[in-house]
Scaffold this motif. Structure first.
Motif, PDB file in Angstrom:
ATOM      1  N   LYS A 133       0.833  -1.208   0.000  1.00  0.00           N
ATOM      2  CA  LYS A 133       0.000   0.000   0.000  1.00  0.00           C
ATOM      3  C   LYS A 133       0.867   1.257   0.000  1.00  0.00           C
ATOM      4  O   LYS A 133       0.570   2.237  -0.712  1.00  0.00           O
ATOM      5  CB  LYS A 133      -0.930   0.005   1.205  1.00  0.00           C
ATOM      6  CG  LYS A 133      -1.890   1.194   1.227  1.00  0.00           C
ATOM      7  CD  LYS A 133      -2.907   1.093   2.342  1.00  0.00           C
ATOM      8  CE  LYS A 133      -4.015   0.119   2.007  1.00  0.00           C
ATOM      9  NZ  LYS A 133      -5.112   0.133   2.998  1.00  0.00           N
ATOM     10  N   PHE A 174      -7.231  -1.161  -4.314  1.00  0.00           N
ATOM     11  CA  PHE A 174      -6.107  -1.811  -3.641  1.00  0.00           C
ATOM     12  C   PHE A 174      -6.457  -3.230  -3.198  1.00  0.00           C
ATOM     13  O   PHE A 174      -5.638  -4.148  -3.331  1.00  0.00           O
ATOM     14  CB  PHE A 174      -5.628  -1.012  -2.427  1.00  0.00           C
ATOM     15  CG  PHE A 174      -4.511  -1.697  -1.691  1.00  0.00           C
ATOM     16  CD1 PHE A 174      -3.230  -1.736  -2.219  1.00  0.00           C
ATOM     17  CD2 PHE A 174      -4.748  -2.362  -0.491  1.00  0.00           C
ATOM     18  CE1 PHE A 174      -2.202  -2.399  -1.568  1.00  0.00           C
ATOM     19  CE2 PHE A 174      -3.725  -3.032   0.168  1.00  0.00           C
ATOM     20  CZ  PHE A 174      -2.444  -3.044  -0.375  1.00  0.00           C
ATOM     21  N   PHE A 218       2.029   2.123  -3.458  1.00  0.00           N
ATOM     22  CA  PHE A 218       0.969   2.729  -4.261  1.00  0.00           C
ATOM     23  C   PHE A 218       0.877   4.219  -3.985  1.00  0.00           C
ATOM     24  O   PHE A 218       0.774   5.040  -4.902  1.00  0.00           O
ATOM     25  CB  PHE A 218      -0.382   2.077  -3.935  1.00  0.00           C
ATOM     26  CG  PHE A 218      -0.761   0.965  -4.868  1.00  0.00           C
ATOM     27  CD1 PHE A 218      -0.875   1.199  -6.224  1.00  0.00           C
ATOM     28  CD2 PHE A 218      -1.010  -0.306  -4.399  1.00  0.00           C
ATOM     29  CE1 PHE A 218      -1.237   0.177  -7.094  1.00  0.00           C
ATOM     30  CE2 PHE A 218      -1.364  -1.332  -5.250  1.00  0.00           C
ATOM     31  CZ  PHE A 218      -1.478  -1.089  -6.601  1.00  0.00           C
ATOM     32  N   VAL A 219       0.914   4.589  -2.711  1.00  0.00           N
ATOM     33  CA  VAL A 219       0.795   5.996  -2.324  1.00  0.00           C
ATOM     34  C   VAL A 219       1.976   6.794  -2.851  1.00  0.00           C
ATOM     35  O   VAL A 219       1.814   7.878  -3.426  1.00  0.00           O
ATOM     36  CB  VAL A 219       0.697   6.119  -0.788  1.00  0.00           C
ATOM     37  CG1 VAL A 219       0.731   7.596  -0.371  1.00  0.00           C
ATOM     38  CG2 VAL A 219      -0.571   5.455  -0.272  1.00  0.00           C
ATOM     39  N   LEU A 250      -5.259   2.819  -6.116  1.00  0.00           N
ATOM     40  CA  LEU A 250      -5.512   2.897  -4.676  1.00  0.00           C
ATOM     41  C   LEU A 250      -6.957   2.549  -4.362  1.00  0.00           C
ATOM     42  O   LEU A 250      -7.246   1.879  -3.375  1.00  0.00           O
ATOM     43  CB  LEU A 250      -5.189   4.300  -4.165  1.00  0.00           C
ATOM     44  CG  LEU A 250      -3.722   4.579  -3.831  1.00  0.00           C
ATOM     45  CD1 LEU A 250      -3.517   6.050  -3.507  1.00  0.00           C
ATOM     46  CD2 LEU A 250      -3.267   3.723  -2.671  1.00  0.00           C
TER      47      LEU A 250
END
Length: 317
Positions: free
Chosen positions: A144, A164, A147-148, A161
């Motif tokens: 995660k 996700f 991704f950010v 996102l």
């Protein structure tokens, strides 16, 4: 003549395969590096949306256009079915690229989510290429975070996102199918470490050595193989009385962090440790251990160090 390299790197979106593939290409001097997303775009231009709606979706939301969605037992099964159908449109073209690469005797690295173990047939290329298949993995929190970070860096990624959970389901599916099909799974942390593990797999030498040690001495054995010499314990075979075939357990300890977690689990769980001690006793403390190292010299050094410590058994029949 030496066969050309064909290196396949698969993973769910956001794991970091593009960065890893680029660095690996640099290390090996491979000029041909291809993303399966490019192949998918070409196929989209040939096969229309009306005929193949899943192809015109992303890998993580292809399930949204599947028919008979109510027939799936779970959301995860539905997501994976959409992903597999999406990938099956791309895989034949990937195999054509490999055919062309081997015909031209060119090394190539192909990376992308569409490289699904069990769907792409690597066996048919083994006579004409040195083919290696890796699936990259990451824990959920790291996944995660990437991704950010990517969304902030390239100012896109909001859709990924939003999906996700779907991407995470695909991650777990790829890891599971890799393990089922004998494809090496490499946990990604630092890029350099991941690339080194892949390089080690590509150039590695393996040998099954019969080791004789107690559970208490296991930490020292692991330290010699994995920590001091960067080797891998791939699998262990227990020779049990009354059984014609050994009991084989796939270990795939590729770095010291994995090994430490396992050793700690033995210390923290007396029952597991007791079970291991019983298994060791049944096998007379002797196990066939498949050890892999980055080259012949390192493998020889590992065996010599184990021999000096008295861990190598010469009486295992």
């Amino acid at each position: 003549m030496k066969k050309p390299y064909v290196i396949l790197i698969g993973s769910a979106s956001g794991i970091g395969k593009s960065t890893v593939a680029a660095e690996l290409a640099k290390k090996l001097g491979i000029k041909h590096l291809l993303e399966t997303d490019f192949i998918r775009e070409v196929i989209r231009g040939i096969i229309g949306k009306d005929y193949a709606p899943v192809l015109h979706k992303s890998s993580f939301d292809a399930y949204t256009v599947l028919k008979n969605q109510e027939n799936f037992d779970s959301k995860e099964d539905l997501i994976n079915a959409g992903f597999v159908e999406h990938s099956t449109f791309v895989i034949p073209a990937i195999e054509k690229v490999i055919n062309r690469s081997t015909a031209d005797f060119d090394d190539i690295i192909i990376e992308g989510v569409h490289l699904v173990p069990g769907l792409i047939n690597t066996e048919k290329f083994k006579n004409v290429a040195s083919i290696y298949f890796f699936v990259l993995s990451a824990d959920e929190e790291s996944h995660k975070d990437r991704f950010v970070i990517r969304a902030m860096q390239i100012r896109r990624g909001g859709k990924q996102l939003e999906y996700f959970k779907e991407n995470r389901t695909i991650h777990n599916f790829l890891v599971k199918t890799a393990e089922e099909n004998g494809v090496r799974v490499i946990a990604t942390d630092e890029v350099d470490n991941t690339v080194q593990q892949m390089l080690r797999s590509i150039t590695e030498q393996c040998e099954t050595v019969y080791l004789q040690n107690t559970v208490e001495e296991l930490a020292d054995v692991v330290d010699i193989i994995v920590n001091k010499n960067g080797g891998i314990i791939e699998d262990v075979s227990y020779m049990l009385p009354g059984f014609r075939e050994p009991l084989k357990r796939r270990v795939n300890a590729t770095d010291m962090n994995q090994a430490k977690k396992f050793l700690k689990s033995l210390e923290d769980n007396p029952k597991i440790k007791k079970d291991f001690e019983y298994l060791y006793k049944l096998s007379k403390n002797v196990r066939g251990t498949k050890i892999c190292a980055q080259n012949k010299e390192t493998l020889k050094k590992i065996i010599e160090e184990l021999e000096i410590k008295g861990y190598v058994s010469h009486d295992h029949d």
